[in-house]
Design an enzyme around this catalytic site. Structure first.
Site, PDB file in Angstrom:
ATOM      1  CE1 TYR A   1      -3.069  -2.956   0.093  1.00  0.00           C
ATOM      2  CE2 TYR A   1      -3.611  -2.445   2.361  1.00  0.00           C
ATOM      3  CZ  TYR A   1      -3.785  -3.216   1.236  1.00  0.00           C
ATOM      4  OH  TYR A   1      -4.690  -4.251   1.249  1.00  0.00           O
TER       5      TYR A   1
ATOM      6  CG  ASP B   1     -11.585  -6.930   7.042  1.00  0.00           C
ATOM      7  OD1 ASP B   1     -11.154  -6.351   8.056  1.00  0.00           O
ATOM      8  OD2 ASP B   1     -12.137  -6.330   6.098  1.00  0.00           O
TER       9      ASP B   1
ATOM     10  CG  ASP C   1      -1.523 -20.082   0.180  1.00  0.00           C
ATOM     11  OD1 ASP C   1      -0.647 -19.965   1.068  1.00  0.00           O
ATOM     12  OD2 ASP C   1      -1.355 -20.759  -0.848  1.00  0.00           O
TER      13      ASP C   1
ATOM     14  CG  ASP D   1      -6.689  -4.693   4.239  1.00  0.00           C
ATOM     15  OD1 ASP D   1      -7.624  -4.671   5.057  1.00  0.00           O
ATOM     16  OD2 ASP D   1      -6.661  -3.980   3.222  1.00  0.00           O
TER      17      ASP D   1
END
Ligand code: NAD
Length: 371
Positions: free
Chosen positions: A143, A255, A227, A251
């Site tokens: 980011y 979540d 993963d 991120d």
């Protein structure tokens, strides 16, 4: 006597103001019953700051926030600000705080309170008693790292690209936070990357391993590909204690872990920076994960518990008040066990209450626990 715990309170917009008002009542309770005082300053941020001061974060509020020992943040935003220029949008105030305070470590706990076990999409036996901490690197990686952008190619196509770059020192500083956190918890760290296919992941694993040998041998460390971690989080989440990972994977994984717990109104967070050389305290901001919820703002419907749990994190990580942090979390658990629910966590057989009713339930639980 003046308190040496300087807290900057930034309620922000929408339900941010309502849940912060609830938080202040809990602070008052601690001052009265545990002699735990805070030196509180209050400021404007987001749309409220834009309306009153012409910018989503004034220089003065930023300076006061940096000078404080901890910032307690509500939420910002609202549809009335949607058409403002990019730099004036409420969210810019929040991002500026994170950037200027260099808050590189984002702590997102995923805790399941026993009375809310049924709110998870996973089977109760998989999530009951769940208590994991996702630690996300917040200032580097995909980011922020350069080069990034969109460019024109000679054949007329465009190319969009980001760079997932990390330096040794960036990995070391987040690794250190992970080991410190694990010391206050169950003593286990899972470091997550994709060293099978990414060079940044190869370095990440190398640096975390070396740091572990040098500074973290009291902690049990294992490594996992991102993963696989996503899969394990929904297969057997209780295997984890602290998960440390980069900005992008963090991120997504935070979540995913958050939703194991059921509702947005229950999720706290902390963002920490480097320790101050004088006080030893990290720069720190504590905030609920949710936004300003314009759809329910001003209607006494907001769940204040994410805010109160963020406050408990402040007690634990900025001020070392472990007993009081536990007390607030236990009071939240009791308030839920009493059957009181705001709309977002309402279920059959429970009693629907507003922000004030839920706050009252936590205060009553604190009174009971203090007896
Ligand atoms: P939101 O988190 O504000 O709301 C999403 C949904 O969850 C809404 O239906 C809302 O009513 C509900 N909800 C959220 N928190 C709740 C609580 N404590 N109790 C009960 N219900 C709750 O996200 P959104 O609707 O996408 O965004 C609204 C505004 O908030 C936007 O301006 C957005 O940019 C901003 N935002 C700010 C932050 C922040 O300040 N950290 C985070 C996310 C969104």
């Amino acid at each position: 006597m003046a308190s040496n715990r300087k807290v900057m309170v930034l309620p922000g917009d929408g339900i941010g103001k309502e849940v912060m008002a609830s938080n202040m009542q809990i602070m008052d309770w601690l001052a009265k019953h545990r002699s735990l005082d805070f030196d509180v300053s209050e400021g404007l941020v987001g749309g409220a700051a834009y309306d009153a001061e012409g910018a989503p974060l004034s220089d003065e509020t930023l300076a006061d926030s940096i000078a404080a020992d901890a910032v307690l943040f509500g939420a910002v935003g609202g549809p009335q600000y949607d058409d403002l220029p990019f730099e004036m949008k409420p969210e810019r105030g929040l991002l500026a705080l994170r950037k200027e305070m260099d808050l590189f470590a984002n702590l997102r706990p995923a805790m399941v309170f026993a009375p809310l076990v049924a709110a998870s999409t996973l089977r109760s036996d998989l999530v009951s008693g769940l208590d994991i901490m996702i630690l996300r690197e917040l200032c580097g990686g995909s980011y922020f790292a350069e080069p990034r952008g969109i460019e024109e190619l000679p054949d007329g196509q465009k190319k969009g690209y980001d760079t997932n770059a990390y330096t040794t020192s960036e990995i070391e500083r987040i690794g250190r936070v992970a080991f410190d956190l694990a010391r206050k918890r169950a003593g286990r760290v899972t470091s997550v990357e994709k060293s099978n296919v990414m060079f940044s992941g190869v370095l990440w694993r190398e640096v975390i391993t070396a740091l572990h040998e040098k500074e973290g041998s009291d902690i049990a460390l294992n490594h996992m590909f991102a993963d696989n971690c996503a899969m394990q989080l929904v297969r057997q989440p209780k295997q984890f204690d602290v998960i440390v990972t980069d900005n992008l994977f963090g991120d997504l994984l935070s979540d995913c872990a958050a939703m194991l717990t059921g509702s947005l109104g229950m999720l706290p967070s902390a963002s920490l920076g480097a320790p101050d050389p004088e006080t030893g305290l990290p720069q720190a901001m504590y905030e609920p994960v949710h936004g300003s919820a314009p759809d329910i703002a001003g209607q006494n419907k907001a769940n204040p518990l994410a805010q109160l749990l963020s406050f408990a994190m402040m007690l634990r990580y900025s001020f070392g008040q472990m007993e009081e942090a536990d007390l607030v979390e236990q009071a939240v658990d009791r308030a839920l066990a009493s059957g009181k629910r705001t709309g977002d966590i309402m279920s059959e057989g429970c009693e629907l209450v507003g922000t004030d009713g839920m706050t009252r339930a936590v205060l009553d639980a604190l009174d009971e626990l203090a007896r």
